[in-house]
Design an enzyme around this catalytic site. Structure first.
Site, PDB file in Angstrom:
ATOM      1  N   LEU A  14      45.431  41.637  49.613  1.00  0.00           N
ATOM      2  CA  LEU A  14      45.126  40.808  48.434  1.00  0.00           C
ATOM      3  C   LEU A  14      44.054  41.489  47.582  1.00  0.00           C
ATOM      4  CD1 LEU A  14      45.005  37.027  49.376  1.00  0.00           C
ATOM      5  CD2 LEU A  14      46.414  38.153  47.679  1.00  0.00           C
ATOM      6  N   HIS A  15      44.416  42.578  46.944  1.00  0.00           N
ATOM      7  CA  HIS A  15      43.470  43.284  46.082  1.00  0.00           C
ATOM      8  C   HIS A  15      43.524  42.632  44.701  1.00  0.00           C
ATOM      9  CE1 HIS A  15      46.636  45.709  43.959  1.00  0.00           C
ATOM     10  NE2 HIS A  15      47.289  45.115  44.915  1.00  0.00           N
ATOM     11  N   ASP A  16      42.840  43.210  43.726  1.00  0.00           N
ATOM     12  CA  ASP A  16      42.677  42.519  42.446  1.00  0.00           C
ATOM     13  C   ASP A  16      43.978  42.133  41.753  1.00  0.00           C
ATOM     14  OD1 ASP A  16      42.999  45.234  42.272  1.00  0.00           O
ATOM     15  OD2 ASP A  16      42.102  45.361  40.295  1.00  0.00           O
TER      16      ASP A  16
END
Lengths: 89, 577
Positions: A14-16
């Site tokens: 769940l990165h940017d």
């Protein structure tokens, strides 16, 4: 309220950008949406919160949705998770 | 005097232009200022104004992204817009201003420090570095507060054709610069996976990152050349060098254009033989690269990622969902899934305490391992079978060496089918099964294997290693690694003949299939199905479409009857002329 355990399967976690897609989707619903991982709970409509969960690939999060459109919301959130947040790389 | 500096080339292409030094990237220095009670309201207002301005600027930049730009370009900016709008950046600093009676800059800095400390403790390295994006957004607000912002500065200076040299760049900067038609950029920070690097690739801007002190090495307005393919920066150049690179630049552009025009054309030789070009992929996401390479399907889907770098192997449900996703994305194009090919290189069980073998390449790996741990194998076969209900799927068995391994594998496949049938699952009952031909024994037994199988796929990397007894990663012997060794060619030829006789297709999925030097030789030998990394396919297609099989057959025969390795290389070169 609906509770569902979902697994992060995309490579980067769940990165940017993945978080942005989740937050944009969640914001379409009236329901309150909370995401919890290892006792840390954040608002599913806050990108900073979602990023700070540090949910990497293979981690399991609990999504709790409460409100009129909760069923619709959880269905679409689950699809987004399973589609690897529509990531190409 | 010429100066050559090398960094990390992150986006291919040559750029020639004048240096434009950009002194930004790091946050402006922030000091604390105490407020009187009556100043608080106006300070809050000042902060809100800056946040609104930041949002406006990012939205404005987003609007300039052309509609045909790759999807991920906009998503970088979108995530920054969401961050500015997040209460953690928009509201919490206001509370700090009110409680501590401090200036907006100081409040924002404290909030950033707090967020940074959370990110610093993250275990996942990639997620940890995403603090960069938060910093980019906060710096933008800080710069607006200090009234020294970048976008305005950029607009006032013509950047067309220049090469930007900066400490670091944000995704927003990159989009703005692209709109101003910069020639390329160099940054001191960053690596191949940084956002600026990904964006540069998506937008096709030549870029080199990770050149420390680039801003002190290069001078404003001096003419430089960057080569994004190898990460080279040339300064202090003369007219001759410029001329040479302009020529190279033109050639690259032409070649690229020609290759791209082949995307929607199928591979067919000049004498009308249709050739199947397939892609080797590793992750479900790789399927998307297929569109760009114009592949006919996936000839090799490696499944090791479902087993390694994780605590437990993926269960049937996760495997099924991964396979089904690829099948669906391919929309009717064939998918060849190779069953687990592990053992030699990497032990997937991190707690593995078993004996370390002297010769892992000759040990318990690939199909040998699957036949030993049949529970794990059946689980994978079931997942593949279930995915086959959604489109054409073929099963590929790695490292088959003897007939008995085939019989055992096929009987386990039958068992998996029976189980699924009794449980009421859908699957393709006639699913095609093939074997990798990557051990000399398999090539020599191909005629017998063909009776049990629907196709072959030649794995040249291992076939060469096993035939010539060479470990490619051993620097002392890898000079002996030779795809054109007569013994290797003979084994490939035997496999192709066996396939032809049994009327089953023979594919090749090793590196040799993706190497343009060997395309014509393989065509001449009778190969009709190539599977390679998507980035090689257009080049292979170009060669196929320029070749005539009838002209290749007799020189190929000569090559196959030559026994002196040194003589073969010039003969293959001649074939390519």
């Amino acid at each position: 309220m609906i509770n569902k355990e979902l697994t992060i399967i995309n490579k980067l976690g769940l990165h940017d950008r993945a978080a942005a897609k989740l937050v944009a989707l969640a914001s379409n619903y009236q329901s309150e949406i909370f995401i919890e991982k290892e006792g840390k709970k954040v608002n599913g409509k806050s990108i900073m919160g979602v990023m700070m969960l540090a949910a990497s690939q293979h981690s399991v999060v609990n999504v709790a949705v409460t409100g009129n459109d909760e069923e619709d919301a959880i269905t679409h959130i689950e699809i987004l998770f399973n589609n690897c947040f529509e990531e190409e790389e | 005097m010429a100066l050559i500096v090398s960094g990390i080339g992150v986006s291919r292409g040559i750029a020639i232009g004048n240096v434009h030094l950009l002194n930004r990237g790091s946050a402006p220095e922030v000091f604390e200022r105490k407020l009187e009670e009556h100043e608080v309201a106006s300070e809050v207002e000042r902060f809100q104004g800056a946040v609104a301005e930041a949002t406006n600027q990012l939205r404005g930049i987003r609007d300039t992204i052309p509609e045909d730009a790759p999807k991920d370009v906009a998503s970088f900016i979108d995530s920054h817009i969401l961050m500015v709008k997040d209460s953690m950046l928009r509201k919490v600093p206001i509370e700090i201003i009110q409680e501590q009676l401090c200036n907006a800059e100081w409040a924002l800095k404290q909030q950033l420090d707090k967020v940074v400390s959370v990110f610093e403790q993250m275990e996942d390295a990639y997620l940890r570095t995403r603090i960069n994006d938060v910093e980019h957004v906060i710096n933008l607000i800080q710069q607006i507060l200090k009234d020294q912002q970048f976008t305005v500065q950029m607009k006032s200076q013509p950047l067309k054709g220049s090469i930007i040299v900066a400490d670091d760049l944000t995704p927003a900067d990159t989009v703005v610069m692209q709109n101003q038609n910069i020639a390329g950029f160099i940054t001191e920070q960053g690596g191949p996976l940084s956002h600026t690097a990904i964006l540069a690739r998506s937008l096709g801007i030549p870029a080199v990152v990770g050149i420390q002190r680039a801003r002190s090495l290069l001078q404003q307005e001096e003419k430089i050349i960057i080569d994004g393919a190898d990460g080279m920066v040339l300064a202090g150049i003369d007219e001759n060098t410029i001329k040479k690179y302009r020529q190279k630049q033109r050639e690259q552009k032409d070649a690229r254009r020609k290759l791209n025009s082949l995307r929607n054309i199928s591979a067919k030789t000049r004498d009308g033989q249709r050739i199947s070009l397939q892609a080797n992929i590793e992750l479900a996401e790789d399927v998307n690269a297929l569109k760009l390479s114009g592949a006919d399907g996936v000839g090799l889907y490696r499944t090791e990622f479902l087993y390694i770098d994780r605590d437990v192997p993926a269960d049937e449900a996760e495997q099924y969902s991964a396979y089904r996703k690829v099948v669906r994305t391919l929309k009717g194009k064939p998918l060849t899934i190779r069953t687990l090919d592990l053992g030699a290189e990497k032990e997937f069980d991190p707690d593995y305490q078993g004996p370390l073998t002297q010769n892992p390449a000759l040990g318990l790996r690939a199909i040998r391992r699957s036949l030993k741990d049949t529970e794990l194998f059946i689980q994978q076969l079931r997942a593949i079978l279930r995915a086959s209900a959604f489109g054409p799927v073929r099963i590929l068995l790695p490292m088959i060496t003897s007939y008995i391994e085939l019989v055992q594998s096929l009987s386990l496949l039958d068992q998996a089918k029976r189980e699924l049938k009794s449980e009421g699952y859908d699957y393709d009952p006639d699913i095609l099964v093939g074997a990798m031909i990557e051990v000399p024994a398999a090539a020599l037994s191909a005629t017998i294997f063909a009776k049990q199988l629907d196709f072959f796929s030649i794995g040249t990397n291992d076939l060469i290693q096993y035939t010539l007894a060479i470990d490619r990663i051993d620097d002392q012997v890898n000079y002996l690694y030779d795809p054109l060794h007569p013994a290797v060619l003979k084994l490939i030829h035997l496999t192709l003949q066996a396939g032809r006789k049994a009327k089953i297709p023979v594919a090749m999925c090793g590196e040799m299939a993706g190497d343009p030097r060997y395309t014509r030789l393989l065509l001449g030998m009778g190969l009709r199905e190539f599977s390679a990394h998507p980035s090689n396919l257009l080049e292979i297609k170009q060669i196929i479409n320029r070749s005539k099989i009838s002209e290749l057959e007799s020189p190929t025969k000569k090559i196959l009857s030559t026994t002196v390795p040194a003589k073969i290389h010039p003969m293959v070169d001649a074939l390519n002329e």
